[in-house]
Design an enzyme around this catalytic site. Structure first.
Site, mmCIF file in Angstrom:
data_model
loop_
_atom_site.group_PDB
_atom_site.id
_atom_site.type_symbol
_atom_site.label_atom_id
_atom_site.label_comp_id
_atom_site.label_asym_id
_atom_site.label_seq_id
_atom_site.Cartn_x
_atom_site.Cartn_y
_atom_site.Cartn_z
ATOM 1 N N HIS A 94 1.041 -0.770 0.119
ATOM 2 C CA HIS A 94 -0.304 -0.203 -0.109
ATOM 3 C C HIS A 94 0.709 1.541 -0.126
ATOM 4 O O HIS A 94 0.664 2.146 -0.856
ATOM 5 C CB HIS A 94 -0.904 0.268 1.136
ATOM 6 C CG HIS A 94 -2.245 1.130 1.694
ATOM 7 N ND1 HIS A 94 -3.173 1.792 0.277
ATOM 8 C CD2 HIS A 94 -1.809 2.416 1.754
ATOM 9 C CE1 HIS A 94 -3.667 1.775 1.353
ATOM 10 N NE2 HIS A 94 -2.901 3.201 0.984
ATOM 11 N N GLU A 95 1.570 1.554 0.878
ATOM 12 C CA GLU A 95 2.678 2.455 1.085
ATOM 13 C C GLU A 95 3.797 2.700 -0.243
ATOM 14 O O GLU A 95 3.894 2.975 -0.474
ATOM 15 C CB GLU A 95 3.827 2.477 2.249
ATOM 16 C CG GLU A 95 3.001 2.566 3.607
ATOM 17 C CD GLU A 95 1.328 3.711 3.273
ATOM 18 O OE1 GLU A 95 1.347 4.721 2.696
ATOM 19 O OE2 GLU A 95 0.873 3.773 4.224
ATOM 20 N N HIS B 33 1.731 4.497 -2.539
ATOM 21 C CA HIS B 33 2.114 5.798 -2.742
ATOM 22 C C HIS B 33 3.443 6.363 -3.415
ATOM 23 O O HIS B 33 3.114 7.545 -3.967
ATOM 24 C CB HIS B 33 2.074 5.916 -1.335
ATOM 25 C CG HIS B 33 0.278 5.930 -1.310
ATOM 26 N ND1 HIS B 33 -0.654 6.535 -1.800
ATOM 27 C CD2 HIS B 33 -0.264 5.372 0.188
ATOM 28 C CE1 HIS B 33 -1.765 6.354 -1.007
ATOM 29 N NE2 HIS B 33 -2.334 6.012 -0.058
#
Length: 350
Positions: A18-19, A22
């Site tokens: 997820h990170e 980003h």
């Protein structure tokens, strides 16, 4: 111990994916990245590479990517700027579509990972094929066992009614309008068509009839697995969102689980074997991706809503107002996590 290790593997993959979404989206749009962290709370370990610090923090229940300009209303604009900073590298100064791309990338990676893991499961382990009425196995001491039906037979009709999928076998066998116990079943075996007259009595204990066949278990070629995985993921996504809506509107009782519950389920999946764990990991990533896109403050979806308002009106929502709303949402989320965790612990004690 197995549950703890399994939990750390699951959370590690989910959070880093997820990170990482980003992170790479920010890199693509040239936003300055101050920190990439796995875990929350006090710093346990950190190493700086280039302008970014890579960190491991005390509580492995999440992570974050700290971007320049993501919280300008919190006083970030008054902090000394590091070497390499230019106003153009601040998230706050990027175009609306660029900010939406960066914020939405985390959940998108989780959803894409769920799709790929499901495809790996379909190609490496396979599933029962419920799309066709093809027999995969015959159960011992059942009407099918003594009738002459064999694994690989494709059931075409029961009492003259054509079958489309595996579920049609059960619906025809359990037809309450059926009189008598004798069924005429037509099956295709290779190039031959065979007809069987099979007596399927009502089981006195269950009150139903049992033919005694199981669906075929099939692995799919990679490209076909990718296509079927997309369909599985799409159907599961709609079911997850439908369940959330029904729970939010009070039509069903919400049954949620937190870190403790996920750890328990991860341990159970790990004990079941590699492929069960892969399937579980896919489901968790899909849930994480969808939940993060919900239009709730502090979640990625909540931040995207503010960008959509900006794009529709041509003006940004005042930063202080947006920050206050996100902080309030974050407090609510923390309260929910503690509440759900307490519920999970109570379940374990019970």
């Amino acid at each position: 111990m197995i549950s703890i290790i399994s939990f750390l593997i699951v959370i590690g993959i989910c959070v880093i994916s997820h990170e990482g979404g980003h992170f790479w989206a920010a890199r693509l749009r040239d936003v300055m990245i101050h920190e990439f962290s796995f875990g929350m709370g006090p710093l346990l370990w950190g190493r700086k590479k280039g302008e970014t610090q890579y960190s491991l923090r005390a509580f492995p229940i999440g992570g974050f990517v700290k971007l320049e300009g993501e919280d300008a209303a919190g006083g970030e604009e008054d902090e000394p700027k590091p070497e390499g900073y230019t106003p153009e590298r601040s998230l706050a100064n990027k175009k609306a579509w660029e900010r939406m791309f960066i914020i939405g990338a985390g959940a998108s990676v989780n959803i894409a990972l769920a799709w790929l893991l499901t495809a790996a499961y379909l190609a490496g382990y396979g599933v029962y094929n419920m799309e066709i009425p093809k027999i995969g196995a015959i159960m011992d001491d059942t009407p099918a066992y003594s009738s002459g039906l064999k694994a690989g037979d494709l059931i075409k009709s029961i009492d003259g009614k054509q079958l489309k999928d595996w579920g049609d076998i059960r619906s025809n066998i359990q037809n309450p309008a059926k009189s008598g116990d004798l069924y005429e079943i037509t099956a295709q075996r290779g190039d031959e068509t065979k007809t069987f007259s099979i007596k399927i009595p009502v089981n006195k204990e269950s009150g139903g009839r049992l033919l005694g066949v199981q669906p075929s278990h099939e692995k799919y070629p990679l490209m076909q697995a990718l296509g079927k995985s997309f369909n599985y993921s799409w159907k599961m996504s709609t079911e997850i969102l439908r369940g959330l809506w029904l729970a939010a509107t009070g039509q069903i009782k919400a049954d949620v689980t937190g870190p403790v519950g996920i750890a328990t389920m991860a341990g159970d999946a790990f004990k079941e074997g590699f492929w069960t764990f892969i399937a579980f990991l896919g489901v968790i990533n899909l849930n994480l991706g969808l939940l993060n896109l919900l239009p709730f403050p502090a979640l990625d979806g909540g931040r995207i809503i503010f960008i959509l308002i900006e794009m529709a009106t041509g003006r940004k929502v005042p930063e202080k107002i947006e920050t206050m709303i996100h902080y309030a949402g974050f407090i609510i989320l923390l309260a929910l996590i503690f509440l759900v965790t307490g519920k999970d612990i109570y379940r374990l004690i019970q």
